[in-house]
Scaffold this active site. Structure first.
Site, PDB file in Angstrom:
ATOM      1  N   GLU A  98       0.834  -1.202   0.000  1.00  0.00           N
ATOM      2  CA  GLU A  98       0.000   0.000   0.000  1.00  0.00           C
ATOM      3  C   GLU A  98       0.870   1.254   0.000  1.00  0.00           C
ATOM      4  O   GLU A  98       1.972   1.251   0.544  1.00  0.00           O
ATOM      5  CB  GLU A  98      -0.896   0.010   1.248  1.00  0.00           C
ATOM      6  N   CYS A 111       3.346   8.535   1.170  1.00  0.00           N
ATOM      7  CA  CYS A 111       3.930   7.611   2.135  1.00  0.00           C
ATOM      8  C   CYS A 111       4.213   6.300   1.395  1.00  0.00           C
ATOM      9  O   CYS A 111       3.301   5.647   0.891  1.00  0.00           O
ATOM     10  CB  CYS A 111       2.941   7.417   3.281  1.00  0.00           C
ATOM     11  N   CYS A 118       6.975  -6.826   7.058  1.00  0.00           N
ATOM     12  CA  CYS A 118       8.066  -6.233   7.831  1.00  0.00           C
ATOM     13  C   CYS A 118       8.556  -7.261   8.839  1.00  0.00           C
ATOM     14  O   CYS A 118       7.767  -8.036   9.380  1.00  0.00           O
ATOM     15  CB  CYS A 118       7.577  -4.989   8.563  1.00  0.00           C
ATOM     16  N   CYS A 125       2.204  -2.272  15.679  1.00  0.00           N
ATOM     17  CA  CYS A 125       2.057  -1.992  14.248  1.00  0.00           C
ATOM     18  C   CYS A 125       1.356  -3.144  13.530  1.00  0.00           C
ATOM     19  O   CYS A 125       1.741  -4.303  13.672  1.00  0.00           O
ATOM     20  CB  CYS A 125       3.439  -1.755  13.631  1.00  0.00           C
ATOM     21  N   CYS A 345      -0.749   6.032  10.352  1.00  0.00           N
ATOM     22  CA  CYS A 345       0.487   5.370  10.780  1.00  0.00           C
ATOM     23  C   CYS A 345       0.174   4.058  11.473  1.00  0.00           C
ATOM     24  O   CYS A 345      -0.643   3.994  12.391  1.00  0.00           O
ATOM     25  CB  CYS A 345       1.234   6.237  11.785  1.00  0.00           C
TER      26      CYS A 345
HETATM   27  N1  SAH Z   1       9.845   0.754   9.823  1.00  0.00           N
HETATM   28  C1  SAH Z   1       9.962   2.183   9.765  1.00  0.00           C
HETATM   29  C2  SAH Z   1       8.968   2.773   8.820  1.00  0.00           C
HETATM   30  C3  SAH Z   1       7.528   2.632   9.248  1.00  0.00           C
HETATM   31  S1  SAH Z   1       7.035   4.195   9.738  1.00  0.00           S
HETATM   32  C4  SAH Z   1       9.884   2.757  11.162  1.00  0.00           C
HETATM   33  O1  SAH Z   1       9.633   1.992  12.096  1.00  0.00           O
HETATM   34  O2  SAH Z   1      10.126   3.932  11.343  1.00  0.00           O
HETATM   35  C5  SAH Z   1       5.638   3.891  10.585  1.00  0.00           C
HETATM   36  C6  SAH Z   1       5.533   4.879  11.748  1.00  0.00           C
HETATM   37  O3  SAH Z   1       4.251   4.659  12.321  1.00  0.00           O
HETATM   38  C7  SAH Z   1       6.544   4.599  12.839  1.00  0.00           C
HETATM   39  O4  SAH Z   1       7.009   5.794  13.396  1.00  0.00           O
HETATM   40  C8  SAH Z   1       5.766   3.826  13.866  1.00  0.00           C
HETATM   41  O5  SAH Z   1       6.292   4.006  15.149  1.00  0.00           O
HETATM   42  C9  SAH Z   1       4.384   4.425  13.687  1.00  0.00           C
HETATM   43  N2  SAH Z   1       3.313   3.495  14.033  1.00  0.00           N
HETATM   44  C10 SAH Z   1       3.265   2.166  13.848  1.00  0.00           C
HETATM   45  N3  SAH Z   1       2.107   1.656  14.312  1.00  0.00           N
HETATM   46  C11 SAH Z   1       1.404   2.708  14.794  1.00  0.00           C
HETATM   47  C12 SAH Z   1       0.116   2.849  15.381  1.00  0.00           C
HETATM   48  N4  SAH Z   1      -0.690   1.809  15.554  1.00  0.00           N
HETATM   49  N5  SAH Z   1      -0.300   4.081  15.735  1.00  0.00           N
HETATM   50  C13 SAH Z   1       0.501   5.155  15.519  1.00  0.00           C
HETATM   51  N6  SAH Z   1       1.698   5.093  14.975  1.00  0.00           N
HETATM   52  C14 SAH Z   1       2.169   3.892  14.608  1.00  0.00           C
END
Ligand code: SAH
Length: 365
Positions: A98, A111, A118, A125, A345
């Site tokens: 996505e 994005c 992953c 996440c 996110c």
């Molecule tokens: N793997 C990389 C890129 C993914 S970015 C990383 O970890 O940075 C995805 C962003 O969304 C990250 O900052 C992560 O901490 C945030 N994220 C993941 N799950 C989330 C959730 N359920 N609610 C809010 N932010 C979340």
């Protein structure tokens, strides 16, 4: 064209301009043609080689018999009430990814995903639930951007309005480092490629420490770190990568990340109710980041079906922010757009199907 024919050919978007120039030279053509071809693909959105009218017929047919030029297959598109759009792409091997197109005041941000699934296994996440399937190719990374710009063209919007990219989609960008760097070369090629300015590109990582300093050497993009906790016990519980690279090692690498004098590293901090949202956490965060040129993005947890974590009350979120601001930290609350279409996110999962088979749960993306 038949699939069997395609198999002998390469996706031209897997080539950097330099590599294409070399390929052309080896075939007895002129290397500067690579720039012309890049313009057709990345700036003029050519659909095939026949459209590239300033190349000779012979060269066009040489390209056509060695390469293919396609768009990702768009299987679904959802539009949020805030006009954020989420694209579901089906890749050639049947897996899905996505990308999310986010409207800002005067531009768009895309994005972008870097992996199918992953491996990081962060507990908050949704993408992590499926595990890792594979890295995306260079072509699959840059195509997300080319195709999103094509979407704008079709809506009679200026494609260059898509000016910002965040590598915050599915996957860990620094775990697919080589393809990330090659893709950045195409995206940030200002003369012939997609013209993204370094200050408008952000790579976000869960903390793959050995690659952080390297990223600063190889590129001048912005760095974002998903920190999410202020002590190793909590961070390791939330993000298993912390067992390998604890907070001290992570911040040490951040201190060695080279950037322009006025730039700052963004620290993303998900606020999860009762886990990392206390006054003590806020104070510890200020202390931890004091030696680093940092800004903080607070992300109120986006709830989803695979997690029991909860988002704190708005009052608690504001109080956390206020502690940072009172101590002169640059900090803000990130408003996640597209939550109603699961585009915020941590909500990207593409097509994640869980099967229960003889008591063993497997996941397919
Ligand atoms: N793997 C990389 C890129 C993914 S970015 C990383 O970890 O940075 C995805 C962003 O969304 C990250 O900052 C992560 O901490 C945030 N994220 C993941 N799950 C989330 C959730 N359920 N609610 C809010 N932010 C979340």
């Amino acid at each position: 064209m038949k699939l069997s024919e395609l198999k002998h050919m390469e996706n031209i978007q897997d080539y950097t301009r330099k590599e294409l120039a070399q390929w052309l030279e080896n075939k007895g053509s002129r290397s500067f043609r690579a720039g012309q071809i890049f313009k057709w693909i990345y700036l003029k959105q050519a659909a095939n080689f026949d459209e590239m009218t300033d190349l000779g017929k012979e060269l066009r047919s040489l390209l056509g018999s060695n390469f293919y030029l396609t768009r990702l297959s768009l299987e679904d598109k959802q539009v949020s009430s805030d006009t954020t759009e989420k694209f579901l792409f089906r890749l050639d091997d049947g897996h899905h990814i996505e990308s999310v197109l986010i409207p800002e005041k005067d531009h768009f941000t895309l994005c972008v995903s870097t992996q199918v699934g992953c491996a990081m296994d962060c507990k908050f996440c949704l993408t992590a639930r499926g595990g890792i399937v594979r890295n995306l190719s260079v072509a699959e990374i840059v195509s997300q951007v080319r195709d999103a710009r094509f979407e704008l063209v079709q809506k009679n919007l200026e494609p260059l309005k898509l000016s910002n990219i965040v590598f915050m989609g599915m996957g860990e960008p620094l775990a697919n480092y080589d393809n990330l760097i090659r893709a950045l070369g195409i995206l940030m090629d200002t003369d012939y490629g997609m013209k993204f300015a370094a200050r408008r590109v952000t790579v976000s990582t869960s903390g793959v420490v050995p690659k952080i300093v390297q990223l600063g050497v190889d590129t001048d993009v912005n760095l974002a770190i998903s920190l999410n906790a202020t002590d190793d016990k909590t961070r390791s519980m939330l993000m298993p990568i912390n067992n390998k690279y604890p907070i001290s090692a992570l911040l040490d690498a951040c201190g060695r990340f080279t950037m322009k004098p006025r730039n700052k590293i963004t620290f993303e901090y998900i606020l999860i109710k009762g886990i990392n949202d206390s006054r003590e956490d806020a104070l510890k965060l200020v202390k931890l980041l004091a030696p680093i040129r940092a800004k903080v993005n607070l992300i109120p947890f986006n709830e989803h079906e695979a997690s029991d974590f909860k988002r704190p009350e708005p009052k608690q979120i504001i109080a956390f922010l206020q502690i940072l601001l009172d101590r002169d930290m640059t900090a803000m609350i990130r408003k996640s757009k597209g939550a109603d279409i699961s585009a915020a996110c941590g909500q990207l999962k593409a097509k994640l199907v869980t099967h229960k088979n003889k008591g063993i749960e497997t996941v397919q993306i």
